[in-house]
Design a protein around this motif. Structure first.
Motif, PDB file in Angstrom:
ATOM      1  N   UNK A  74       0.831  -1.195   0.000  1.00 53.29           N
ATOM      2  CA  UNK A  74       0.000   0.000   0.000  1.00 53.29           C
ATOM      3  C   UNK A  74       0.867   1.247   0.000  1.00 53.29           C
ATOM      4  N   UNK A  75       0.249   2.331  -0.437  1.00 48.94           N
ATOM      5  CA  UNK A  75       0.852   3.654  -0.321  1.00 48.94           C
ATOM      6  C   UNK A  75      -0.278   4.666  -0.296  1.00 48.94           C
ATOM      7  N   UNK A  76       0.022   5.849   0.198  1.00 43.51           N
ATOM      8  CA  UNK A  76      -0.966   6.930   0.256  1.00 43.51           C
ATOM      9  C   UNK A  76      -0.758   7.851  -0.933  1.00 43.51           C
ATOM     10  N   UNK A  77      -1.850   8.457  -1.384  1.00 41.33           N
ATOM     11  CA  UNK A  77      -1.801   9.323  -2.559  1.00 41.33           C
ATOM     12  C   UNK A  77      -2.556  10.613  -2.264  1.00 41.33           C
ATOM     13  N   UNK A  78      -1.990  11.731  -2.692  1.00 42.75           N
ATOM     14  CA  UNK A  78      -2.660  13.024  -2.609  1.00 42.75           C
ATOM     15  C   UNK A  78      -2.520  13.691  -3.971  1.00 42.75           C
ATOM     16  N   UNK A  79      -3.611  14.200  -4.511  1.00 44.68           N
ATOM     17  CA  UNK A  79      -3.549  14.962  -5.751  1.00 44.68           C
ATOM     18  C   UNK A  79      -4.043  14.230  -6.987  1.00 44.68           C
ATOM     19  N   UNK A  80      -4.513  12.998  -6.844  1.00 45.35           N
ATOM     20  CA  UNK A  80      -5.027  12.260  -7.988  1.00 45.35           C
ATOM     21  C   UNK A  80      -6.443  12.736  -8.317  1.00 45.35           C
ATOM     22  N   UNK A  81      -6.786  12.782  -9.595  1.00 43.59           N
ATOM     23  CA  UNK A  81      -8.150  13.098 -10.019  1.00 43.59           C
ATOM     24  C   UNK A  81      -9.049  11.948  -9.584  1.00 43.59           C
ATOM     25  N   UNK A  82      -9.929  12.203  -8.631  1.00 50.53           N
ATOM     26  CA  UNK A  82     -10.817  11.169  -8.114  1.00 50.53           C
ATOM     27  C   UNK A  82     -12.263  11.386  -8.552  1.00 50.53           C
ATOM     28  N   UNK A  83     -12.453  12.067  -9.673  1.00 50.05           N
ATOM     29  CA  UNK A  83     -13.807  12.381 -10.117  1.00 50.05           C
ATOM     30  C   UNK A  83     -14.440  11.270 -10.956  1.00 50.05           C
ATOM     31  N   UNK A  84     -13.716  10.172 -11.185  1.00 45.60           N
ATOM     32  CA  UNK A  84     -14.306   9.051 -11.927  1.00 45.60           C
ATOM     33  C   UNK A  84     -13.538   7.767 -11.643  1.00 45.60           C
ATOM     34  N   UNK A  85     -14.233   6.655 -11.789  1.00 40.27           N
ATOM     35  CA  UNK A  85     -13.577   5.356 -11.619  1.00 40.27           C
ATOM     36  C   UNK A  85     -12.537   5.153 -12.707  1.00 40.27           C
ATOM     37  N   UNK A  86     -12.769   5.712 -13.885  1.00 37.98           N
ATOM     38  CA  UNK A  86     -11.827   5.559 -14.992  1.00 37.98           C
ATOM     39  C   UNK A  86     -10.485   6.217 -14.680  1.00 37.98           C
ATOM     40  N   UNK A  87     -10.501   7.406 -14.078  1.00 40.29           N
ATOM     41  CA  UNK A  87      -9.260   8.101 -13.735  1.00 40.29           C
ATOM     42  C   UNK A  87      -8.475   7.316 -12.684  1.00 40.29           C
ATOM     43  N   UNK A  88      -9.173   6.756 -11.718  1.00 36.30           N
ATOM     44  CA  UNK A  88      -8.521   5.976 -10.670  1.00 36.30           C
ATOM     45  C   UNK A  88      -7.979   4.672 -11.244  1.00 36.30           C
ATOM     46  N   UNK A  89      -8.748   4.041 -12.100  1.00 36.55           N
ATOM     47  CA  UNK A  89      -8.314   2.811 -12.763  1.00 36.55           C
ATOM     48  C   UNK A  89      -7.072   3.062 -13.614  1.00 36.55           C
ATOM     49  N   UNK A  90      -7.027   4.203 -14.281  1.00 33.81           N
ATOM     50  CA  UNK A  90      -5.867   4.561 -15.100  1.00 33.81           C
ATOM     51  C   UNK A  90      -4.622   4.710 -14.231  1.00 33.81           C
ATOM     52  N   UNK A  91      -4.773   5.235 -13.026  1.00 35.49           N
ATOM     53  CA  UNK A  91      -3.636   5.363 -12.114  1.00 35.49           C
ATOM     54  C   UNK A  91      -3.075   3.988 -11.768  1.00 35.49           C
ATOM     55  N   UNK A  92      -3.946   3.040 -11.435  1.00 32.20           N
ATOM     56  CA  UNK A  92      -3.482   1.698 -11.100  1.00 32.20           C
ATOM     57  C   UNK A  92      -2.845   1.021 -12.310  1.00 32.20           C
ATOM     58  N   UNK A  93      -3.402   1.249 -13.482  1.00 35.73           N
ATOM     59  CA  UNK A  93      -2.828   0.692 -14.703  1.00 35.73           C
ATOM     60  C   UNK A  93      -1.441   1.279 -14.955  1.00 35.73           C
ATOM     61  N   UNK A  94      -1.302   2.581 -14.717  1.00 35.88           N
ATOM     62  CA  UNK A  94       0.001   3.244 -14.889  1.00 35.88           C
ATOM     63  C   UNK A  94       1.032   2.686 -13.912  1.00 35.88           C
ATOM     64  N   UNK A  95       0.611   2.418 -12.678  1.00 36.61           N
ATOM     65  CA  UNK A  95       1.527   1.804 -11.718  1.00 36.61           C
ATOM     66  C   UNK A  95       2.038   0.469 -12.243  1.00 36.61           C
ATOM     67  N   UNK A  96       1.140  -0.297 -12.820  1.00 33.38           N
ATOM     68  CA  UNK A  96       1.513  -1.596 -13.362  1.00 33.38           C
ATOM     69  C   UNK A  96       2.519  -1.459 -14.500  1.00 33.38           C
TER      70      UNK A  96
END
Length: 156
Positions: free
Chosen positions: A38-60
């Motif tokens: 786990x890690x903590x995140x501040x500043x990510x666009x959390x206005x849609x599931x797609x934006x959050x999913x893209x963050x996890x995909x980018x981590x991968x």
């Protein structure tokens, strides 16, 4: 919103599996091959599931690839991104499976799952922006993204 004392940063939990190369890694890793980080995140666009999913995909995609000599490598196969909606006072969670799908839901103070509504996504985006503009509490595993309204990002 209920942001007294600063809201907690978002929590990102990723699940990794070990994939051996040429069978060597199987001897090294016995038992369950899945690990959670786990890690903590501040500043990510959390206005849609797609934006959050893209963050996890980018981590991968950003993960370092191990050399052949390492006997295998760890690969992200999924995760859960948790963020707090200060307006509705619920946690919103986005579960991601790679490859696979995305599911999003809210969790109230009693632990009950609720559907994430379009209005809630808007409020969650504002809540995330407010957290990004406030100075986060120091944490060891904090991924701090640039604030969405930073002076250097504004156009004159």
């Amino acid at each position: 919103p209920h942001l007294r004392g600063g809201a907690p940063p978002d929590l990102c939990y990723v699940i990794k599996v070990f994939e051996p190369s040429i069978g060597l890694g199987l001897q090294r890793l016995k038992g369950d091959q899945k690990r959670g980080y786990y890690h903590s995140v501040v500043g990510l666009d959390t206005s849609s599931a797609a934006a959050i999913s893209a963050y996890l995909s980018e981590l991968s995609q950003r993960q370092d690839h191990a050399s052949w000599m390492a006997g295998g490598e760890w690969r992200i196969v999924g995760g859960c991104y948790c963020c707090y909606d200060a307006f509705a006072r619920v946690d919103v969670r986005v579960d991601v499976r790679i490859p696979g799908g995305v599911s999003a839901y809210a969790v109230d103070e009693h632990g009950a799952r609720l559907p994430a509504t379009p209005t809630q996504w808007k409020a969650l985006g504002v809540s995330g922006m407010l957290r990004a503009l406030c100075r986060p509490r120091p944490e060891q595993c904090l991924q701090q993204l640039p604030p969405p309204l930073a002076a250097d990002r504004e156009e004159s």
